[in-house]
Write a protein that holds these residues in place. Structure first.
Motif, short mmCIF file in Angstrom:
data_model
loop_
_atom_site.label_atom_id
_atom_site.label_comp_id
_atom_site.label_asym_id
_atom_site.label_seq_id
_atom_site.Cartn_x
_atom_site.Cartn_y
_atom_site.Cartn_z
N ASN A 208 18.88 -32.22 1.49
CA ASN A 208 18.82 -33.59 1.99
C ASN A 208 20.24 -34.13 2.09
O ASN A 208 21.17 -33.66 1.42
CB ASN A 208 17.95 -34.45 1.07
N SER A 209 20.43 -35.12 2.96
CA SER A 209 21.79 -35.58 3.26
C SER A 209 22.48 -36.18 2.04
O SER A 209 23.71 -36.07 1.91
CB SER A 209 21.77 -36.58 4.41
N LEU A 210 21.73 -36.81 1.14
CA LEU A 210 22.36 -37.37 -0.06
C LEU A 210 22.95 -36.27 -0.92
O LEU A 210 24.10 -36.36 -1.38
CB LEU A 210 21.34 -38.19 -0.86
N GLU A 211 22.18 -35.20 -1.15
CA GLU A 211 22.68 -34.10 -1.96
C GLU A 211 23.89 -33.43 -1.30
O GLU A 211 24.90 -33.16 -1.95
CB GLU A 211 21.59 -33.07 -2.21
N ALA A 212 23.77 -33.16 0.00
CA ALA A 212 24.86 -32.48 0.70
C ALA A 212 26.15 -33.32 0.65
O ALA A 212 27.24 -32.79 0.40
CB ALA A 212 24.46 -32.22 2.15
N LEU A 213 26.01 -34.62 0.85
CA LEU A 213 27.19 -35.48 0.87
C LEU A 213 27.77 -35.67 -0.53
O LEU A 213 28.99 -35.70 -0.71
CB LEU A 213 26.82 -36.84 1.48
N THR A 214 26.90 -35.77 -1.55
CA THR A 214 27.38 -35.93 -2.92
C THR A 214 28.13 -34.69 -3.37
O THR A 214 29.18 -34.78 -4.03
CB THR A 214 26.21 -36.23 -3.87
N ARG A 215 27.61 -33.52 -3.02
CA ARG A 215 28.31 -32.28 -3.36
C ARG A 215 29.68 -32.24 -2.67
O ARG A 215 30.68 -31.84 -3.28
CB ARG A 215 27.48 -31.07 -2.94
N ARG A 216 29.71 -32.64 -1.43
CA ARG A 216 30.99 -32.64 -0.71
C ARG A 216 31.94 -33.67 -1.29
O ARG A 216 33.15 -33.42 -1.42
CB ARG A 216 30.72 -32.93 0.77
N ALA A 217 31.41 -34.83 -1.64
CA ALA A 217 32.26 -35.90 -2.15
C ALA A 217 32.88 -35.55 -3.49
O ALA A 217 33.96 -36.04 -3.83
CB ALA A 217 31.45 -37.19 -2.28
N ALA A 218 32.23 -34.71 -4.27
CA ALA A 218 32.78 -34.30 -5.56
C ALA A 218 34.11 -33.59 -5.38
O ALA A 218 34.96 -33.59 -6.28
CB ALA A 218 31.78 -33.42 -6.31
N ASP A 219 34.31 -32.96 -4.22
CA ASP A 219 35.62 -32.38 -3.87
C ASP A 219 36.42 -33.41 -3.08
O ASP A 219 37.42 -33.92 -3.55
CB ASP A 219 35.43 -31.10 -3.07
N ALA B 33 33.63 -43.56 -3.77
CA ALA B 33 32.51 -42.64 -3.61
C ALA B 33 32.83 -41.27 -4.20
O ALA B 33 31.99 -40.65 -4.86
CB ALA B 33 32.15 -42.52 -2.14
N GLU B 34 34.04 -40.79 -3.99
CA GLU B 34 34.45 -39.50 -4.54
C GLU B 34 34.45 -39.54 -6.07
O GLU B 34 33.99 -38.60 -6.73
CB GLU B 34 35.82 -39.12 -3.99
N GLU B 35 34.95 -40.62 -6.64
CA GLU B 35 34.97 -40.77 -8.10
C GLU B 35 33.55 -40.81 -8.65
O GLU B 35 33.25 -40.19 -9.68
CB GLU B 35 35.74 -42.03 -8.48
N HIS B 36 32.66 -41.53 -7.94
CA HIS B 36 31.26 -41.59 -8.36
C HIS B 36 30.62 -40.21 -8.32
O HIS B 36 29.91 -39.81 -9.26
CB HIS B 36 30.49 -42.55 -7.45
#
Length: 241
Positions: free
Chosen positions: A91-102, A53-56
């Motif tokens: 939205n939760s998808l955006e918040a989580l994707t931004r966090r996952a990028a780190d 998920a982080e790589e994605h």
């Protein structure tokens, strides 16, 4: 104890109010109930999912502004439709994707898996402790009087949604504000959760097949030896409330 009959009834009684479909006719919700979860710390399987998920998320971030990613942009439009400001309440998808990028947090196997599935499949995904739930889930536009049990400044407080806000509710109050922005304290998943209700939110460009694939992934990683039931709510499953 929640039995299979009650699980079926909860799914049968769930609905999305017609006013929500009026905002976004393309909206669908996949409800997945998993009963018999074995509480556990993160393991090699959940860690591998988190790494994927982080790589994605890093690939998404490298392709351009995260808010322009089609699935995320669609949710931003939905938020604007009921008066929310997506740059302030993501939205939760955006918040989580931004966090996952780190880096994504490592919480426990249950939470780690559903966070990873959300990012990998590009859709908001919330989890509720079914033992703390009252009645069936329903997605409505709030009157503004519904209670929402949350935390502010480190202290438990009861807030209320804005009139017209899209909220998930049960028989006792709001369980998630602004469609999928913030989940309540009362029904949140814990280390001891054994029966969970997952809500997978979809807007175009997410297809029904992609929504089913996300639900399949969730069940694959969490449903071993458990009782599983699911229901898709689409435009024909609206109610007046």
């Amino acid at each position: 104890m929640v039995g299979t009959t009650r699980i079926d009834r909860i799914l049968e009684d769930s609905f999305v109010h017609e006013e929500v479909f009026a905002l976004r006719p393309d909206y669908r919700a996949m409800l997945v109930v998993i009963e018999g979860i074995a509480p556990a710390a993160g393991d090699a399987e959940s860690e591998a999912l988190l790494v994927r998920a982080e790589e994605h998320a890093r690939r998404v971030a490298a392709a351009g502004p995260i808010e322009d990613e089609p699935h995320i942009a669609s949710w931003r439009e939905a938020y604007r439709a009921f008066g929310a400001k997506p740059q302030r309440t993501r939205n939760s998808l955006e918040a989580l994707t931004r966090r996952a990028a780190d880096a994504l947090p490592r919480v426990n196997r249950l939470t780690d898996v559903y966070n990873a599935v959300s990012v990998l499949h590009g859709l908001p995904l919330g989890g509720e402790d079914l033992d703390r739930y009252v009645g069936a889930p329903r997605l409505v536009r709030a009157t503004g009087s519904e209670p929402f049990d949350t935390v502010a400044g480190g202290d438990p407080v009861v807030e209320h949604p804005d009139p017209g806000e899209v909220v998930w509710c049960d028989g006792e109050g709001v369980t998630c504000r602004r469609w999928n922005w913030r989940q309540g304290r009362r029904t949140r998943l814990t280390d001891g959760t054994r029966r969970a209700l997952f809500i997978l939110d979809a807007l175009a460009p997410t297809s029904d097949a992609e929504l089913e694939a996300a639900a399949d992934a969730l069940v694959e990683h969490l449903g071993a030896g458990a009782t599983v039931a699911r229901r898709l709510l689409a435009g024909t499953d609206s109610a007046l409330g």
